[in-house]
Enzyme design. Structure first.
Site, PDB file in Angstrom:
ATOM      1  N   ASN A   9      43.007  38.287  85.492  1.00 41.58           N
ATOM      2  CA  ASN A   9      42.738  37.795  86.789  1.00 41.58           C
ATOM      3  C   ASN A   9      41.868  36.393  86.590  1.00 41.58           C
ATOM      4  OD1 ASN A   9      40.914  37.553  89.065  1.00 41.58           O
ATOM      5  ND2 ASN A   9      39.818  39.146  88.796  1.00 41.58           N
ATOM      6  N   LYS A  11      40.429  34.570  88.537  1.00 41.32           N
ATOM      7  CA  LYS A  11      39.319  34.330  89.285  1.00 41.32           C
ATOM      8  C   LYS A  11      39.314  32.953  89.889  1.00 41.32           C
ATOM      9  CE  LYS A  11      36.635  37.950  86.942  1.00 41.32           C
ATOM     10  NZ  LYS A  11      35.533  38.378  86.639  1.00 41.32           N
ATOM     11  N   HIS A  94      37.964  43.933  94.278  1.00 46.12           N
ATOM     12  CA  HIS A  94      37.067  43.494  92.854  1.00 46.12           C
ATOM     13  C   HIS A  94      35.708  43.418  93.356  1.00 46.12           C
ATOM     14  CE1 HIS A  94      35.686  40.901  89.644  1.00 46.12           C
ATOM     15  NE2 HIS A  94      36.780  41.223  88.875  1.00 46.12           N
ATOM     16  N   GLU A  96      33.449  41.516  92.637  1.00 48.54           N
ATOM     17  CA  GLU A  96      32.906  40.093  93.258  1.00 48.54           C
ATOM     18  C   GLU A  96      33.277  39.981  94.669  1.00 48.54           C
ATOM     19  OE1 GLU A  96      34.981  37.740  90.298  1.00 48.54           O
ATOM     20  OE2 GLU A  96      33.650  39.021  88.802  1.00 48.54           O
ATOM     21  N   GLU A 166      36.292  49.066  86.652  1.00 46.55           N
ATOM     22  CA  GLU A 166      35.579  47.941  86.143  1.00 46.55           C
ATOM     23  C   GLU A 166      34.214  48.003  86.215  1.00 46.55           C
ATOM     24  OE1 GLU A 166      38.297  44.227  85.874  1.00 46.55           O
ATOM     25  OE2 GLU A 166      37.483  44.160  87.973  1.00 46.55           O
ATOM     26  N   GLY A 172      32.173  40.064  82.707  1.00 47.08           N
ATOM     27  CA  GLY A 172      31.514  38.538  82.267  1.00 47.08           C
ATOM     28  C   GLY A 172      30.462  38.707  81.179  1.00 47.08           C
ATOM     29  N   SER A 212      34.643  42.550  80.065  1.00 47.30           N
ATOM     30  CA  SER A 212      34.701  42.053  78.694  1.00 47.30           C
ATOM     31  C   SER A 212      35.673  42.704  77.638  1.00 47.30           C
ATOM     32  CB  SER A 212      33.238  42.278  78.330  1.00 47.30           C
ATOM     33  OG  SER A 212      32.182  41.821  79.108  1.00 47.30           O
TER      34      SER A 212
HETATM   35  P1  13P Z   1      35.741  39.748  82.116  1.00 46.09           P
HETATM   36  O1  13P Z   1      37.035  40.036  81.312  1.00 46.09           O
HETATM   37  O2  13P Z   1      35.567  38.463  82.097  1.00 46.09           O
HETATM   38  O3  13P Z   1      34.677  40.589  81.833  1.00 46.09           O
HETATM   39  O4  13P Z   1      36.098  40.253  83.772  1.00 46.09           O
HETATM   40  C1  13P Z   1      36.592  41.274  84.077  1.00 46.09           C
HETATM   41  C2  13P Z   1      37.163  41.114  85.376  1.00 46.09           C
HETATM   42  O5  13P Z   1      36.416  41.083  86.358  1.00 46.09           O
HETATM   43  C3  13P Z   1      38.636  41.153  85.582  1.00 46.09           C
HETATM   44  O6  13P Z   1      38.862  41.400  86.963  1.00 46.09           O
END
Ligand code: 13P
Length: 249
Positions: A9, A11, A94, A96, A166, A172, A212
């Site tokens: 992803n 983003k 997601h 976010e 997740e 992150g 992560s």
């Molecule tokens: P990170 O791998 O940067 O922690 O993000 C995970 C994520 O949100 C994938 O959709």
């Protein structure tokens, strides 16, 4: 046998030129992949159709889609449009999107049903925030997200879905779930799928871990019986790291 998947992803990262380079690099490295995991990349909307021309073994995902088919919804992208750009998978729900854009379980259910009806395969995300985990409400939260998010899907629809767990506190942050924490929740999700659908659906569901995940911690996460791959954020922006995670199987 469940499909193993490592999905990236991206983003809101990469300009078009960089995204095209990254996609090319992932496709190139895919040829030497040392595992049977399917690789999926989810670039920003603006890159999708250009990236689609550059990949073959690597599959294409969008990071979101509209909940309506077409019409006066300024700024939205319909599932049909994604299909016409070569997209096969779509990330839905997601954290976010849930937290910054207030997408709730009902809306995500609508998106999921529409996406499937248009031939897309949803990567449906769920996850608890730290406070919910600390208060011991993590299983209730995931149950609610999946029960409402996947409501009304029939036995054929659900076969199109991939689930991504997740934990929000791991996204992150550099704080990865322990292999035991991941396995515990993935097992819970698989058992819930028996309740909501049936054992065959549960046994065949690919459940990804996200948060992560890096080449250095992927093998111990993927060694769990109910972890079928990863949804990768930061580490998917470097082709070598992304492939390193795929090779962790
Ligand atoms: P990170 O791998 O940067 O922690 O993000 C995970 C994520 O949100 C994938 O959709």
């Amino acid at each position: 046998m469940r499909k193993k998947i490592v999905a990236g992803n991206w983003k809101m990262n990469t300009l078009l030129k960089d995204g095209m380079e990254l996609a090319k690099a992932v496709e190139k490295l895919e040829k030497d992949k040392q595992s049977d995991a399917l690789l999926i990349i989810a670039p920003p909307y603006t890159h999708l159709s250009r990236v689609n021309d550059l990949i073959d073994n690597v599959k294409l995902a969008a990071q979101n889609c509209a909940s309506e088919e077409s019409g006066a919804y300024t700024g939205e992208i319909a599932p049909d449009m994604l299909v016409s750009a070569g997209v096969e998978y779509v990330i839905i729900g997601h954290s976010e999107r849930r937290s910054y854009y207030h997408e709730d379980n009902e809306l995500l259910n609508k998106k999921t049903k529409l996406a499937i009806s248009k031939g897309l395969k949803p990567i449906f995300c769920c996850g608890e925030v730290l406070e919910e985990r600390e208060q011991g409400r993590l299983f209730d939260v995931i149950r609610e997200q999946l029960t409402v998010g996947l409501a009304g899907l029939n036995m054929e629809d659900i076969k199109q879905v991939v689930i991504a767990y997740e934990p929000v506190w791991a996204i992150g942050t550099g704080v990865v779930a322990t292999p035991d924490q991941a396995q515990e929740m993935h097992k819970f999700i698989r058992d819930l799928l028996i309740e909501l659908f049936d054992k065959e659906v549960a046994d065949n569901m690919t459940i990804l871990y996200g948060g992560s995940c890096k080449p250095s911690n992927a093998s111990e996460l993927f060694a769990n019986p109910d972890v079928d791959g990863g949804l990768i954020g930061g580490a998917s922006l470097k082709a070598e790291d992304f492939l390193g995670i795929a090779n962790a199987y």
